[in-house]
Design a protein around this motif. Structure first.
Motif, short mmCIF file in Angstrom:
data_model
loop_
_atom_site.label_atom_id
_atom_site.label_comp_id
_atom_site.label_asym_id
_atom_site.label_seq_id
_atom_site.Cartn_x
_atom_site.Cartn_y
_atom_site.Cartn_z
N VAL A 226 0.84 -1.20 0.00
CA VAL A 226 0.00 0.00 0.00
C VAL A 226 0.87 1.25 0.00
O VAL A 226 0.62 2.21 -0.75
CB VAL A 226 -0.95 0.00 1.22
N PHE A 227 1.93 1.25 0.84
CA PHE A 227 2.87 2.37 0.84
C PHE A 227 3.54 2.51 -0.52
O PHE A 227 3.77 3.63 -1.01
CB PHE A 227 3.93 2.19 1.92
N ALA A 228 3.89 1.37 -1.13
CA ALA A 228 4.56 1.40 -2.42
C ALA A 228 3.65 1.97 -3.51
O ALA A 228 4.09 2.75 -4.35
CB ALA A 228 5.03 -0.01 -2.81
N ILE A 229 2.39 1.57 -3.48
CA ILE A 229 1.43 2.11 -4.44
C ILE A 229 1.31 3.62 -4.25
O ILE A 229 1.26 4.38 -5.22
CB ILE A 229 0.05 1.44 -4.28
N SER A 230 1.30 4.05 -2.99
CA SER A 230 1.22 5.48 -2.71
C SER A 230 2.42 6.20 -3.31
O SER A 230 2.28 7.26 -3.94
CB SER A 230 1.17 5.70 -1.19
N GLY A 231 3.63 5.64 -3.11
CA GLY A 231 4.81 6.26 -3.70
C GLY A 231 4.78 6.24 -5.21
O GLY A 231 5.21 7.19 -5.87
N SER A 232 4.24 5.15 -5.77
CA SER A 232 4.17 5.03 -7.21
C SER A 232 3.18 6.02 -7.81
O SER A 232 3.45 6.64 -8.84
CB SER A 232 3.78 3.60 -7.60
N THR A 233 2.04 6.20 -7.14
CA THR A 233 1.06 7.17 -7.64
C THR A 233 1.64 8.58 -7.58
O THR A 233 1.39 9.40 -8.47
CB THR A 233 -0.25 7.10 -6.84
#
Length: 425
Positions: A226-233
């Motif tokens: 979830v944190f990674a998706i946040s960084g990716s977005t």
């Protein structure tokens, strides 16, 4: 002078002020170094080669966030309240970065050429190795020191990496005068590897060796994702415009736009200093609930918004200096920077509210707003860039950052009010 003594005394006693000062001092030096670095790099590569490099770097920036699987933020979340967890979560960073980073590098090698222009595709592999593994690992090492509120070390790691890149670019400019994007990419990979090694040695020297646990890696993988998706977005709405420009073969326009956007990122550094210093506190105070974090977010916004206005004004007024510093081929970057100059002010809003939401454990709400922003930014760029080139990308960026600021504050106020009502019922 006597009137300001109580204020100065409180400032010296404030951990947040001291940490922000260290970050600002380190990032202030980084600001100077990066400014000189991008002047040198622009002169070394020229507009078209700079555009080729920007397209490839932007694509890797989007995917490289998954190479950590959020392990740096997981370290902040779980080690901030309990420092005894250091060894396990330090090991988790290493496992995440080099396992996931290796897989992502392979994926980029196989499929990345479909996303960017043919000329940028050849740059993807060395950039992926440098960014997905070494650069992300160095960033996580900085978050380790951020967790222990040793901001001078966090700032120092970033400073060393930037200084090494400046020295490399300056050396190539003095020796060769010109270089291709490919030559620069290979040389930069060596610098990224060196910075990663230094980061590992420094963290291990001060806090100890890591402990490895695959069970912890898998147990935290979902939350970290979830944190990674946040960084990716975040990378999507910041960098997808360069990918789209590259995809349509607008390499010169990409160079013009990327130079202006890079100045925006450098100009945002004072704001990021304050936000980064406050971030661990959001996690610590988050155990009290999101209603306790709303006043902190308001205070953070007050501290950064005024700075954001000053930075935006300085960029608008100072934009004509660009071609004198980096060459006449970047003359159109003056207009690009003037279009983009409000972005630092908009970032004050979405960073202050977004960090409060994440600190209270409501990352899914922040992720939702960032996903909407990322998806909207991609669609806007696909529609606007073929018609208006870099100007369309600038319009998309302004709309995205402004909308994200509004969405994050709406989410924070909604969650805070709901929490307060639940407490009274």
């Amino acid at each position: 002078m006597l009137l300001f003594q109580p204020f100065l005394r409180r400032a010296r006693q404030s951990v947040l002020v001291r940490n922000a000062a260290w970050l600002f001092a380190g990032q202030g030096l980084s600001f100077v170094i990066q400014a000189v670095y991008f002047i040198v790099l622009a002169r070394l590569l020229g507009t078209t080669q700079y555009g080729l490099l920007s397209g490839a770097v932007a694509l890797i920036a989007v995917v490289s966030q998954y190479s950590t699987l959020g392990s740096g933020l997981l370290f902040l979340r779980y080690v901030s309240p309990d420092h005894d967890r250091f060894r396990l979560y330090w090991g988790n960073i290493l496992v995440s970065v080099f396992l996931m980073g290796g897989l992502l590098t392979l994926a980029v090698r196989l499929f990345g050429s479909r996303m960017v222009g043919a000329d940028s595709a050849s740059l993807l592999l060395p950039i992926a190795v440098g960014d997905c593994m070494f650069l992300q690992f160095t960033a996580c090492a900085g978050q380790v020191f951020q967790t222990f509120e040793k901001m001078k070390f966090s700032a120092g790691i970033t400073l060393i990496a930037n200084l090494l890149r400046l020295l490399l670019a300056l050396g190539m400019l003095l020796v060769a005068g010109r270089a291709s994007a490919w030559q620069w990419t290979l040389a930069s990979l060596l610098i990224s590897a060196l910075a990663g090694i230094v980061a590992f040695v420094v963290v291990t020297r001060y806090y100890g060796w890591p402990s490895f646990s695959l069970s912890l890696f898998f147990a935290r993988a979902r939350e970290g994702f979830v944190f990674a998706i946040s960084g990716s977005t975040t990378a999507v709405y910041n960098d997808i415009d360069k990918v789209v420009l590259s995809h349509f073969g607008m390499n010169r326009a990409n160079g013009i736009y990327s130079m202006a956007y890079r100045i925006v990122n450098i100009g945002t550094m004072p704001i990021m200093s304050v936000v980064s210093a406050a971030f661990p506190r959001f996690f610590r105070e988050g155990v009290k609930g999101i209603a306790a974090l709303e006043p902190m977010a308001r205070q953070l916004l007050k501290r950064t918004a005024f700075v954001g206005i000053l930075i935006s004004a300085a960029m608008f007024i100072g934009a004509p200096v660009i071609p004198h510093l980096v060459g006449r081929s970047f003359a159109e970057s003056v207009s690009a920077l003037r279009w983009l100059c409000l972005i630092p002010f908009f970032r004050c809003f979405h960073l202050s509210a977004g960090d409060a939401i994440a600190g209270a454990g409501h990352q899914k709400y922040r992720l939702a707003s960032q996903s909407i922003a990322a998806g909207g930014n991609l669609l806007l760029n696909l529609f606007l860039v073929p018609r208006y080139s870099w100007l369309g990308a600038a319009w998309a960026s302004l709309l995205t950052d402004g909308t994200l600021g509004a969405m994050n504050w709406i989410a924070l106020l909604f969650l805070s009010r709901r929490s307060t009502q639940a407490a009274f019922n």
